[in-house]
Every structure is written in structure tokens, then in C-alpha cells.
Motif scaffolding. Structure first.
Motif, PDB file in Angstrom:
ATOM      1  N   VAL A 143     106.016  85.088 169.454  1.00 19.83           N
ATOM      2  CA  VAL A 143     106.652  84.706 168.140  1.00 19.83           C
ATOM      3  C   VAL A 143     107.510  86.393 168.077  1.00 19.83           C
ATOM      4  CG1 VAL A 143     106.976  83.465 165.845  1.00 19.83           C
ATOM      5  CG2 VAL A 143     106.188  82.608 168.158  1.00 19.83           C
ATOM      6  N   ALA A 144     106.250  87.108 167.551  1.00 20.79           N
ATOM      7  CA  ALA A 144     106.634  88.512 167.262  1.00 20.79           C
ATOM      8  C   ALA A 144     107.422  89.059 167.381  1.00 20.79           C
ATOM      9  CB  ALA A 144     105.074  89.587 166.779  1.00 20.79           C
ATOM     10  N   ALA A 145     107.914  88.922 168.644  1.00 20.84           N
ATOM     11  CA  ALA A 145     109.178  89.801 168.963  1.00 20.84           C
ATOM     12  C   ALA A 145     110.496  88.859 169.396  1.00 20.84           C
ATOM     13  CB  ALA A 145     108.966  89.430 171.368  1.00 20.84           C
ATOM     14  N   ILE A 146     110.365  87.605 168.968  1.00 26.24           N
ATOM     15  CA  ILE A 146     111.869  87.381 168.486  1.00 26.24           C
ATOM     16  C   ILE A 146     111.983  87.250 166.610  1.00 26.24           C
ATOM     17  CG2 ILE A 146     111.720  86.042 170.402  1.00 26.24           C
ATOM     18  CD1 ILE A 146     111.093  83.132 168.521  1.00 26.24           C
ATOM     19  N   PHE A 147     111.759  88.260 166.231  1.00 23.37           N
ATOM     20  CA  PHE A 147     111.528  87.962 164.525  1.00 23.37           C
ATOM     21  C   PHE A 147     112.685  89.038 164.062  1.00 23.37           C
ATOM     22  CE2 PHE A 147     108.515  87.693 161.010  1.00 23.37           C
ATOM     23  CZ  PHE A 147     107.273  86.646 161.758  1.00 23.37           C
ATOM     24  N   ASP A 148     113.605  89.947 164.722  1.00 21.15           N
ATOM     25  CA  ASP A 148     114.747  89.473 165.055  1.00 21.15           C
ATOM     26  C   ASP A 148     116.021  88.425 165.179  1.00 21.15           C
ATOM     27  OD1 ASP A 148     117.479  90.412 165.613  1.00 21.15           O
ATOM     28  OD2 ASP A 148     116.985  92.718 165.304  1.00 21.15           O
ATOM     29  N   PRO A 149     116.273  88.051 165.723  1.00 19.89           N
ATOM     30  CA  PRO A 149     117.510  87.046 165.544  1.00 19.89           C
ATOM     31  C   PRO A 149     116.590  85.792 164.696  1.00 19.89           C
ATOM     32  CG  PRO A 149     115.718  87.240 167.715  1.00 19.89           C
ATOM     33  CD  PRO A 149     115.545  88.180 167.373  1.00 19.89           C
ATOM     34  N   PHE A 150     115.156  85.784 164.981  1.00 18.29           N
ATOM     35  CA  PHE A 150     114.589  84.700 163.550  1.00 18.29           C
ATOM     36  C   PHE A 150     115.118  85.211 162.410  1.00 18.29           C
ATOM     37  CE2 PHE A 150     110.778  83.591 161.319  1.00 18.29           C
ATOM     38  CZ  PHE A 150     111.375  81.801 160.913  1.00 18.29           C
ATOM     39  N   GLY A 151     115.293  86.619 161.806  1.00 18.55           N
ATOM     40  CA  GLY A 151     115.571  86.456 160.647  1.00 18.55           C
ATOM     41  C   GLY A 151     116.892  86.363 160.594  1.00 18.55           C
ATOM     42  N   ASN A 152     118.561  86.595 161.659  1.00 13.66           N
ATOM     43  CA  ASN A 152     119.430  86.122 161.679  1.00 13.66           C
ATOM     44  C   ASN A 152     119.760  84.771 161.344  1.00 13.66           C
ATOM     45  OD1 ASN A 152     120.149  89.271 162.619  1.00 13.66           O
ATOM     46  ND2 ASN A 152     120.403  88.067 164.806  1.00 13.66           N
ATOM     47  N   ALA A 153     118.702  84.001 161.974  1.00 11.67           N
ATOM     48  CA  ALA A 153     118.741  82.438 161.431  1.00 11.67           C
ATOM     49  C   ALA A 153     118.211  82.244 159.806  1.00 11.67           C
ATOM     50  CB  ALA A 153     117.994  81.846 162.876  1.00 11.67           C
ATOM     51  N   VAL A 154     117.504  82.987 159.971  1.00 10.70           N
ATOM     52  CA  VAL A 154     116.529  82.546 158.227  1.00 10.70           C
ATOM     53  C   VAL A 154     117.930  83.337 157.087  1.00 10.70           C
ATOM     54  CG1 VAL A 154     114.987  83.286 156.902  1.00 10.70           C
ATOM     55  CG2 VAL A 154     114.087  82.820 159.610  1.00 10.70           C
ATOM     56  N   HIS A 155     118.780  84.357 157.829  1.00 12.20           N
ATOM     57  CA  HIS A 155     119.246  84.929 156.321  1.00 12.20           C
ATOM     58  C   HIS A 155     120.722  83.642 156.670  1.00 12.20           C
ATOM     59  CE1 HIS A 155     122.284  88.646 155.407  1.00 12.20           C
ATOM     60  NE2 HIS A 155     122.192  87.681 154.495  1.00 12.20           N
ATOM     61  N   THR A 156     121.054  83.157 158.137  1.00 10.58           N
ATOM     62  CA  THR A 156     122.168  82.669 157.257  1.00 10.58           C
ATOM     63  C   THR A 156     121.489  81.557 157.271  1.00 10.58           C
ATOM     64  OG1 THR A 156     122.897  83.449 159.802  1.00 10.58           O
ATOM     65  CG2 THR A 156     124.156  81.305 159.349  1.00 10.58           C
ATOM     66  N   ALA A 157     120.582  80.499 157.559  1.00 11.25           N
ATOM     67  CA  ALA A 157     119.917  79.390 157.039  1.00 11.25           C
ATOM     68  C   ALA A 157     120.361  79.113 155.619  1.00 11.25           C
ATOM     69  CB  ALA A 157     119.224  78.412 157.897  1.00 11.25           C
ATOM     70  N   LEU A 158     119.205  80.276 154.724  1.00 10.81           N
ATOM     71  CA  LEU A 158     118.771  80.788 153.593  1.00 10.81           C
ATOM     72  C   LEU A 158     119.676  80.932 152.403  1.00 10.81           C
ATOM     73  CD1 LEU A 158     114.945  81.078 153.536  1.00 10.81           C
ATOM     74  CD2 LEU A 158     116.492  78.736 153.648  1.00 10.81           C
ATOM     75  N   SER A 159     121.684  81.183 153.130  1.00 14.95           N
ATOM     76  CA  SER A 159     122.163  81.867 152.833  1.00 14.95           C
ATOM     77  C   SER A 159     122.319  80.412 151.193  1.00 14.95           C
ATOM     78  CB  SER A 159     123.563  82.338 153.117  1.00 14.95           C
ATOM     79  OG  SER A 159     122.839  83.094 154.006  1.00 14.95           O
ATOM     80  N   PHE A 160     123.114  79.312 151.119  1.00 15.85           N
ATOM     81  CA  PHE A 160     122.964  78.273 150.300  1.00 15.85           C
ATOM     82  C   PHE A 160     121.357  77.579 150.075  1.00 15.85           C
ATOM     83  CE2 PHE A 160     127.040  79.328 152.853  1.00 15.85           C
ATOM     84  CZ  PHE A 160     127.781  80.483 151.323  1.00 15.85           C
TER      85      PHE A 160
END
Length: 367
Positions: A143-160
Motif C-alpha cells: 500500500v505504501a508503494a501506491i501513495f503517489d497515485p493514491f495522492g492523485n486520487a485524494v487530491h482530486t476527490a477532496l477538491s470539493f
């Protein structure tokens, strides 16, 4: 050490021996445990126009990873040997207007790990210590290895704001799947995700979405009727870069709806600007992660029970990288990982765990 290198201006990657890197001032040396294969890596392997115009060869590729810190350079204070870390792959200048104002994710001088400097598809990688996210709470190295793409998802999802909202996600690739998991976890009312891959839509079903819709067979309007939705979606998360998906999303938004767009189109395309104007739709472009607020959000989401393991569908030892890349390029899977922790051996499961892996396992069993 072994590393995956793009050393010729042609398709493909090579696994070769290269010198082990040495951490400079302010840098850490990391023993790589896992790496994730990203769409960027597929472009590099194919050596398409973008890669041809961007890369300077030879280059060790890869930017999604987890690893154990095994050395530090002069001046490193907050990262220690033995720490399990993920890497923020955007290395910023620290001097431009946005960096000085604390908006590092908007740095115009960003250097990309595995794109502009040697990356993480290797047994060891160096990184500025400030780019190493230390996992203070136990996290599985996968799971730690996918923090980079997970961050893209979180940044996008929590924009609004999402609480109580109806959310449409176009594109059920790994990042779209993680965004769906986030939207569901934080309290969206209906979460609808679209794709043309039944395999990926099945994965979405495991993440608790309200509806996983194959738009090759059913329209978004059909999905809205099935959910008894009458006024359109409040929030859209565009993850595909597909022109039709973006146009369908715009047509499906409620008045005053908000769209966060992460999907990167291959070329320019037309959209219905009249609808955007008359429906007063907000569109926000997303690139990467907010440093380091998004990383904090990611860690807290996992602490509060968000489970990303269904998104990881395939794991390969690093010497089987060609099969791993072919799997990732199929468009039918979730996240594909390469295991660097046990050498180039399929029987890696019989090897002793690293210090960071053992600590994570022990702490999970005691939690």
C-alpha cells in the motif's frame, strides 16, 4: 545494483547493473521494497512522442515506490535509518513564488523522479529527505508503494466537499478506483463510476460504489434513472482523459456542479462551453499532490479504515518486469506492483522480511 533503465531511443526497458547511488547533502538512501507501474512508465517503455521529447537517456525509470531508509546524507534530521517511506516524486525548487508561498505543488521548476532524474525501479534510490514521507503508523509496503497515485486520487476527490453529494467518476483505472473508495469513505451519497472494462468495474463493486456502469452498454442517464436521481451530479471526477467521457460528464452535471479533472487528454478536444456557462459549472485541473497536505490526508484516511488492497491486483518479482508492464498496459487490471525486496526470484516469499516489513507486520498484528 539492478535497475530498469531506458538507455536507447526505442521501445522497451532493460534490466542492467548500475552503480549504487550515494546520498548527497539533505538526501536519503532508500532500499526499494515495492514499486508501482504508472501510465507514465508505460509511455516511457513505449517511447512515444511525449517520452521522446521529455527524457534524457540513459535514465532509471519509476516513481511510485516504498522502501526502507538505509543511509542519510549530511544535514538530514527528520528521517532515520530503518524508516519505512514512500516518495513524493515531484522535487521542487523551493525558490519560486509558489514554493515561497507554500504552494509547492505549483512549482514551475518541478523535477520528476524517474522522468528528469534517476528513479525508483532499482534496488536503491536517493531522494531529498523532505520528499520522503515517513510512515509513522504501520502501513503494508504494498500500500505504501501506491501513495503517489493514491495522492492523485485524494487530491482530486477532496477538491470539493463530498458529504451527501452525488459523485460521478469517469474512468475506473487504478486512480479512479481509489478516488471512488475515498468518495464512498468520506460520505458521498451516490458514487457512480464509468468505464468500458468489466474487470475494472468489478473491482469498483468491491470498493462499495453505488453503481459501476459500463458505458459501452448503458448511458449515464440510464444509471441516474436506476438511482432515482433527478437533477444531475453535484461533483464530477474526470480520471480518463477521454473526450467522450468529459463531454458526457458535463452533460450530466447539476446546475452549479463542480468538476475536478485529473485525466490527461492525448490531444485537444471540443466541449460544450455553452452548457458550462449556462449551468455555471466549475472545472478545476489537478496535477499531482498538494505537498504535503494531501500526504497527511492519505495517512489519516488509512488510519480511519480506508482499505486500498482491492485496488492492487497483480504482483511480480522485478525480473519479470516485461510481464508486469504487459499486464498494466492491458487496461483490465488494478494496480500492478514489482517486488524488489527479495532479489530476482519468484520464491521471494520464503526470504526473510526486511526490518521495515517485519516492523509493519508486527505492529499490524498488535493493532
Amino acid at each position: 545494483m539492478k535497475a530498469l533503465v531506458k538507455d536507447k531511443p526505442e521501445a522497451g526497458l532493460r534490466l542492467v547493473d548500475v552503480p549504487e547511488p550515494t546520498p548527497g547533502p539533505g538526501e536519503v538512501l532508500i532500499k526499494v521494497l515495492r514499486t508501482g507501474i504508472c501510465g507514465t512508465d508505460l509511455h516511457i517503455r513505449k517511447f512515444d512522442d511525449w517520452a521522446r521529447n521529455t527524457l534524457k537517456l540513459p535514465l532509471i525509470v519509476g516513481h511510485e515506490f516504498s522502501g526502507e531508509v538505509v543511509g542519510t546524507g549530511p544535514g538530514v534530521e527528520n528521517v532515520a535509518v530503518g524508516d519505512l517511506v514512500s516518495g513524493e516524486g515531484h522535487i521542487v525548487c523551493g525558490r519560486c513564488r509558489n514554493c515561497m508561498a507554500g504552494r509547492r505543488h505549483l512549482c514551475r521548476n518541478t523535477v520528476g523522479l524517474g522522468v528528469h532524474r534517476d528513479g525508483a525501479f532499482a534496488e536503491y534510490v536517493t531522494l531529498p529527505a523532505e520528499n520522503a514521507w515517513v510512515h509513522r503508523v504501520p502501513v503494508d509496503p504494498d500500500v505504501a508503494a501506491i501513495f503517489d497515485p493514491f495522492g492523485n486520487a485524494v487530491h482530486t476527490a477532496l477538491s470539493f466537499p463530498l458529504v451527501g453529494e452525488d459523485v460521478l467518476i469517469t474512468g475506473a483505472g487504478p486512480i479512479g478506483l481509489m478516488a471512488a473508495a475515498v468518495a464512498t469513505h468520506v460520505g458521498a451519497r451516490n458514487v457512480v463510476i464509468t468505464d468500458v472494462s468489466d474487470e475494472r468495474l468489478d473491482l469498483a463493486g468491491k470498493l462499495g460504489v453505488s453503481l459501476a456502469l459500463n458505458v459501452a452498454r448503458d448511458s449515464i442517464a440510464d444509471g441516474m434513472r436506476r438511482l432515482d436521481m433527478r437533477e444531475g451530479f453535484d461533483v464530477g471526477l474526470e480520471m480518463s482523459g477521454n473526450p467522450r467521457a468529459m463531454r458526457d460528464m458535463i452533460a450530466s452535471m447539476t446546475h452549479g456542479g463542480k468538476i475536478a479533472m485529473l485525466g490527461l487528454p492525448a490531444e485537444e478536444f471540443a466541449v460544450d462551453w455553452a452548457t458550462i456557462v449556462t449551468s455555471m459549472i466549475t472545472i478545476k485541473g489537478i496535477y499531482g499532490r498538494e505537498m504535503f497536505e494531501t500526504w497527511y490526508n492519505m495517512s489519516v484516511l488509512l488510519e480511519k479504515g480506508l482499505d486500498l488492497t482491492p485496488v492492487i491486483t497483480d504482483r511480480f518479482p522485478y525480473d519479470e518486469f516485461d510481464a508486469a508492464f504487459d499486464t498494466a498496459a492491458s487496461g483490465r487490471t488494478g494496480k500492478v506492483l514489482l517486488d524488489w525486496s527479495g532479489g530476482a526470484r519468484p520464491e521471494r516469499a520464503r526470504n526473510e522480511p526486511t526490518e521495515a516489513e517485519a516492523a509493519a507486520t508486527m505492529n499490524r498484528s498488535c493493532a
